[in-house]
Design an enzyme around this catalytic site. Structure first.
Site, PDB file in Angstrom:
ATOM      1  N   HIS A 184      26.920  27.296 -41.059  1.00  0.00           N
ATOM      2  CA  HIS A 184      26.296  26.569 -39.953  1.00  0.00           C
ATOM      3  C   HIS A 184      25.547  25.344 -40.444  1.00  0.00           C
ATOM      4  O   HIS A 184      25.633  24.275 -39.865  1.00  0.00           O
ATOM      5  CB  HIS A 184      25.302  27.493 -39.241  1.00  0.00           C
ATOM      6  CG  HIS A 184      25.732  27.828 -37.867  1.00  0.00           C
ATOM      7  ND1 HIS A 184      26.335  28.999 -37.549  1.00  0.00           N
ATOM      8  CD2 HIS A 184      25.670  27.111 -36.731  1.00  0.00           C
ATOM      9  CE1 HIS A 184      26.620  29.011 -36.272  1.00  0.00           C
ATOM     10  NE2 HIS A 184      26.242  27.867 -35.750  1.00  0.00           N
ATOM     11  N   ARG A 293      40.716  26.095 -38.306  1.00  0.00           N
ATOM     12  CA  ARG A 293      40.767  27.312 -39.142  1.00  0.00           C
ATOM     13  C   ARG A 293      40.058  28.440 -38.390  1.00  0.00           C
ATOM     14  O   ARG A 293      38.858  28.657 -38.557  1.00  0.00           O
ATOM     15  CB  ARG A 293      40.079  27.046 -40.487  1.00  0.00           C
ATOM     16  CG  ARG A 293      40.824  26.061 -41.398  1.00  0.00           C
ATOM     17  CD  ARG A 293      40.027  25.841 -42.682  1.00  0.00           C
ATOM     18  NE  ARG A 293      40.830  25.317 -43.769  1.00  0.00           N
ATOM     19  CZ  ARG A 293      40.832  24.031 -44.151  1.00  0.00           C
ATOM     20  NH1 ARG A 293      40.087  23.152 -43.516  1.00  0.00           N
ATOM     21  NH2 ARG A 293      41.581  23.642 -45.159  1.00  0.00           N
ATOM     22  N   ARG A 329      45.163  27.537 -35.941  1.00  0.00           N
ATOM     23  CA  ARG A 329      45.829  28.381 -36.928  1.00  0.00           C
ATOM     24  C   ARG A 329      45.310  29.804 -36.756  1.00  0.00           C
ATOM     25  O   ARG A 329      44.090  30.018 -36.698  1.00  0.00           O
ATOM     26  CB  ARG A 329      45.498  27.877 -38.335  1.00  0.00           C
ATOM     27  CG  ARG A 329      46.019  28.797 -39.411  1.00  0.00           C
ATOM     28  CD  ARG A 329      45.833  28.226 -40.770  1.00  0.00           C
ATOM     29  NE  ARG A 329      44.498  28.481 -41.290  1.00  0.00           N
ATOM     30  CZ  ARG A 329      44.097  28.074 -42.486  1.00  0.00           C
ATOM     31  NH1 ARG A 329      44.914  27.375 -43.248  1.00  0.00           N
ATOM     32  NH2 ARG A 329      42.882  28.340 -42.914  1.00  0.00           N
ATOM     33  N   GLU A 428      52.990  26.489 -47.164  1.00  0.00           N
ATOM     34  CA  GLU A 428      51.970  26.440 -48.214  1.00  0.00           C
ATOM     35  C   GLU A 428      52.306  27.380 -49.362  1.00  0.00           C
ATOM     36  O   GLU A 428      51.462  27.655 -50.214  1.00  0.00           O
ATOM     37  CB  GLU A 428      50.575  26.713 -47.649  1.00  0.00           C
ATOM     38  CG  GLU A 428      50.449  27.994 -46.860  1.00  0.00           C
ATOM     39  CD  GLU A 428      49.058  28.197 -46.277  1.00  0.00           C
ATOM     40  OE1 GLU A 428      48.103  27.542 -46.715  1.00  0.00           O
ATOM     41  OE2 GLU A 428      48.926  29.040 -45.374  1.00  0.00           O
ATOM     42  N   ASP A 452      47.070  25.377 -50.894  1.00  0.00           N
ATOM     43  CA  ASP A 452      47.725  26.584 -51.389  1.00  0.00           C
ATOM     44  C   ASP A 452      49.066  26.272 -52.034  1.00  0.00           C
ATOM     45  O   ASP A 452      49.440  26.914 -53.020  1.00  0.00           O
ATOM     46  CB  ASP A 452      47.887  27.605 -50.261  1.00  0.00           C
ATOM     47  CG  ASP A 452      46.603  28.384 -50.055  1.00  0.00           C
ATOM     48  OD1 ASP A 452      46.016  28.820 -51.057  1.00  0.00           O
ATOM     49  OD2 ASP A 452      46.158  28.515 -48.902  1.00  0.00           O
ATOM     50  N   ARG A 462      42.965  27.791 -57.144  1.00  0.00           N
ATOM     51  CA  ARG A 462      42.321  26.613 -56.557  1.00  0.00           C
ATOM     52  C   ARG A 462      40.792  26.687 -56.582  1.00  0.00           C
ATOM     53  O   ARG A 462      40.113  25.700 -56.349  1.00  0.00           O
ATOM     54  CB  ARG A 462      42.818  26.391 -55.122  1.00  0.00           C
ATOM     55  CG  ARG A 462      42.459  27.507 -54.166  1.00  0.00           C
ATOM     56  CD  ARG A 462      43.166  27.370 -52.831  1.00  0.00           C
ATOM     57  NE  ARG A 462      42.345  26.731 -51.824  1.00  0.00           N
ATOM     58  CZ  ARG A 462      42.637  26.720 -50.526  1.00  0.00           C
ATOM     59  NH1 ARG A 462      43.747  27.284 -50.087  1.00  0.00           N
ATOM     60  NH2 ARG A 462      41.844  26.136 -49.665  1.00  0.00           N
ATOM     61  N   CYS A 499      48.193  19.333 -43.568  1.00  0.00           N
ATOM     62  CA  CYS A 499      46.779  19.591 -43.278  1.00  0.00           C
ATOM     63  C   CYS A 499      45.985  19.937 -44.547  1.00  0.00           C
ATOM     64  O   CYS A 499      44.806  20.238 -44.465  1.00  0.00           O
ATOM     65  CB  CYS A 499      46.631  20.674 -42.230  1.00  0.00           C
ATOM     66  SG  CYS A 499      47.388  22.228 -42.701  1.00  0.00           S
TER      67      CYS A 499
END
Ligand code: PEP
Ligand code: MG
Length: 551
Positions: A184, A293, A329, A428, A452, A462, A499
């Protein structure tokens, strides 16, 4: 000393550091003799209410009513008689006012969390926030609110309400040593465009030893430099000036088309993780949302978000984006995004493990709830659904079978939904890219997730900062997979988007435009920059082979 972190919001800042350690804030250990603890609570509560009123007014001016209403909720909670009764009874049990308030807010938060009502569950975090504000006032710990000079604030993490109380005139940069880019507070930092980095490498531990020292916050590369040399300060001064000029000059690209010099169109969409980010998408002239997401809806919840809660959330996102495309997604939980209530087994190789579509196949009832919420919300905007982490045709078939069942259920129940929502997949994994000719015939669009795709193609975690040198998302192998995917999409007559983070890298933009990628989706702060860079490209002059062949 230089430390690396994740970028929350860009910018350069050179100022002195203020260390704020929530764990070490002063607490009274015994009940006060000179003043009744209950009176101390009452007067701190009056100050907290005043603070919430002020925050409501400033947030209303600087943001929108939606954000401001959070502070109205806090005020109502602080005034609540149940809260007051709990504090009084804790004080009667000989607790200090600080402990009584902390415990009362925890007790109420537990009650809220246990209720079978999504709205009340969300309020659990709010009541903790209210308690923290009162405790801060009780312990005289409002040094942050009273900043008097330009500062880079260093803390392990911070609550959104404290951030909003700090005088923005003096708060120039923020480092959330243990923070997460999608918390947040990070979302608020982006909303107020505060240069911020999070999740510093392990070599940095928050300590008062750096308090008052000069530091450089490099929000472009994600670096914190403590005690910089005069040369570094000078260098960063120049970079900051250039950066400010660049940001101002970008405004002229608002309302302009996203095309290359020779007229190749490449739509520029935004990646978001919360409805709060939509304001920035619109301000930066995003042509749509290319990646929402949705797992962050789950991450923000203490239990499985209900269909009703998700429906309302997705509906809000779609309505706020009006007639613009929104690609939601489906949840990509697992790997580094663990949610406790999913009760996932710990794994030796989480990135190669039980994640997103793999969870959906084993627990279709959880996926079904999300699909129902999405289809119900579809009538309120221009929705597309995107499935992450696909490696096989079987997974795609499973998704379409379940969608068919969901639609049949909704039809039977007489619930309105749009029948023809585009349903696409993320490319991905190398497997998906390599069979993209087959997959393209089954879905409505592709979106390439280069984060990914790079991780899996290069066999390179990653998240591991030690592998930064190996994690080259412009590796020719990845660019070949990208080119192949775009070509296969177009052969089947479907669009292909990107993306992952590679999309916002200006050095690769000529290649992406030249292979006719249809859309880039990136953080909204990069949209105008990318539009500007695009306008300078002539795709006829781009040598695609020079990108896909190792030098
Ligand atoms: C990607 O993998 O490139 C992507 C966009 O998804 P995420 O970063 O959420 O895994
Ligand atoms: Mg991904």
């Amino acid at each position: 000393m230089q430390y690396k972190g994740d970028i929350v919001f860009e910018g350069y800042v050179t100022e002195s550091v203020l260390v704020y350690d929530e764990q070490k804030r002063p607490r009274r250990l015994s009940v006060s003799k000179d003043k009744n603890e209950y009176d101390r609570f009452l007067s701190a509560r009056i100050s907290a209410i005043k603070t919430f009123d002020q925050l409501y007014a400033t947030t209303l001016k600087t943001m929108s009513e939606k954000e401001a209403n959070l502070f109205q909720t806090y005020k109502i909670m602080a005034e609540d008689s149940d809260f007051e009764d709990l504090v009084r009874s804790n004080i009667n049990d000989k607790q200090t006012a600080e402990d009584a308030v902390t415990n009362a807010s925890k007790q109420l938060a537990d009650t809220f969390s246990a209720l079978n009502d999504e709205y009340m569950k969300q309020r659990a975090a709010d009541v903790i926030e209210v308690g923290n504000t009162i405790v801060d006032i009780l312990s005289g710990n409002n040094q942050l609110v009273n900043l008097t000079k330009p500062t880079i604030l260093l803390c392990n993490d911070l609550s959104a309400s404290i951030l909003m109380q700090i005088n923005r005139k003096y708060l120039k940069g923020l480092v959330l040593v243990k923070g997460n880019i999608n918390s947040h507070v990070s979302i608020f930092a982006r909303t107020i465009e505060l240069p911020t980095i999070a999740n510093l490498d392990n070599s940095f531990a928050l300590s008062n030893a750096v308090n008052g020292k000069r530091a450089i916050l490099d929000g472009i590369k994600g670096r914190l430099i403590i005690d910089p040399t005069e040369e570094e300060v000078k260098e960063y001064g120049k970079l900051a000036k250039q950066y400010d000029e660049e940001v101002t000059s970008l405004k002229k690209f608002v309302g302009k088309p996203s095309v290359t010099k020779d007229g190749v169109k490449l739509n520029l969409y935004a990646n978001i993780a919360s409805a709060l980010e939509i304001e920035n998408v619109l301000k930066n002239d995003g042509e749509g949302v290319g990646l929402f997401r949705s797992e962050f809806v789950y991450l923000a919840s203490k239990t499985f978000p209900t269909e009703e809660f998700q429906f309302n959330y997705y509906r809000e996102v779609l309505e706020e984006m009006k007639d613009k495309q929104v690609v939601i997604r489906t949840f990509d939980i697992g790997a580094d995004k663990k949610v406790e209530y999913f009760d996932l087994r710990s794994e030796i190789n989480p990135a190669l493990g039980f994640r997103s579509i793999r969870i959906c196949r084993k627990r279709p009832e959880v996926f079904r709830t999300q699909l129902r919420a999405l289809y119900r919300a579809s009538v309120f905007g221009k929705l597309s659904i995107m499935i992450p982490m696909i490696v096989s045709v079987e997974e795609v078939d499973f998704v379409f079978d379940l969608i068919k069942k969901v639609k049949a259920e909704l039809t039977k129940e007489g619930v309105p939904f749009k029948d023809k929502i585009p349903v696409g997949i993320m490319i991905e994994t190398p497997a998906a890219a390599l069979i993209s000719d087959v997959l393209a015939k089954k879905v409505d669009f592709f979106s390439i997730g280069t984060n990914d795709l790079s991780q899996y193609t290069l066999a390179c975690d990653r998240l591991n900062p030690d592998l930064n040198m190996t994690f080259d998302n412009k590796h020719p192998a990845i660019l070949r997979l990208i080119q192949m995917t775009v070509e296969n999409a177009h052969k089947a007559g479907i669009p292909c988007s990107m993306c992952g983070e590679l999309g916002r890298d200006p050095s690769i933009l000529p290649f992406l435009a030249a292979i006719h990628l249809d859309e880039i989706s990136c953080s909204s702060a990069y949209i105008l920059k990318t539009r500007k860079a695009l306008a300078q490209i002539d795709t006829k002059k781009v040598d695609v082979n020079s990108y896909t062949n190792p030098k």
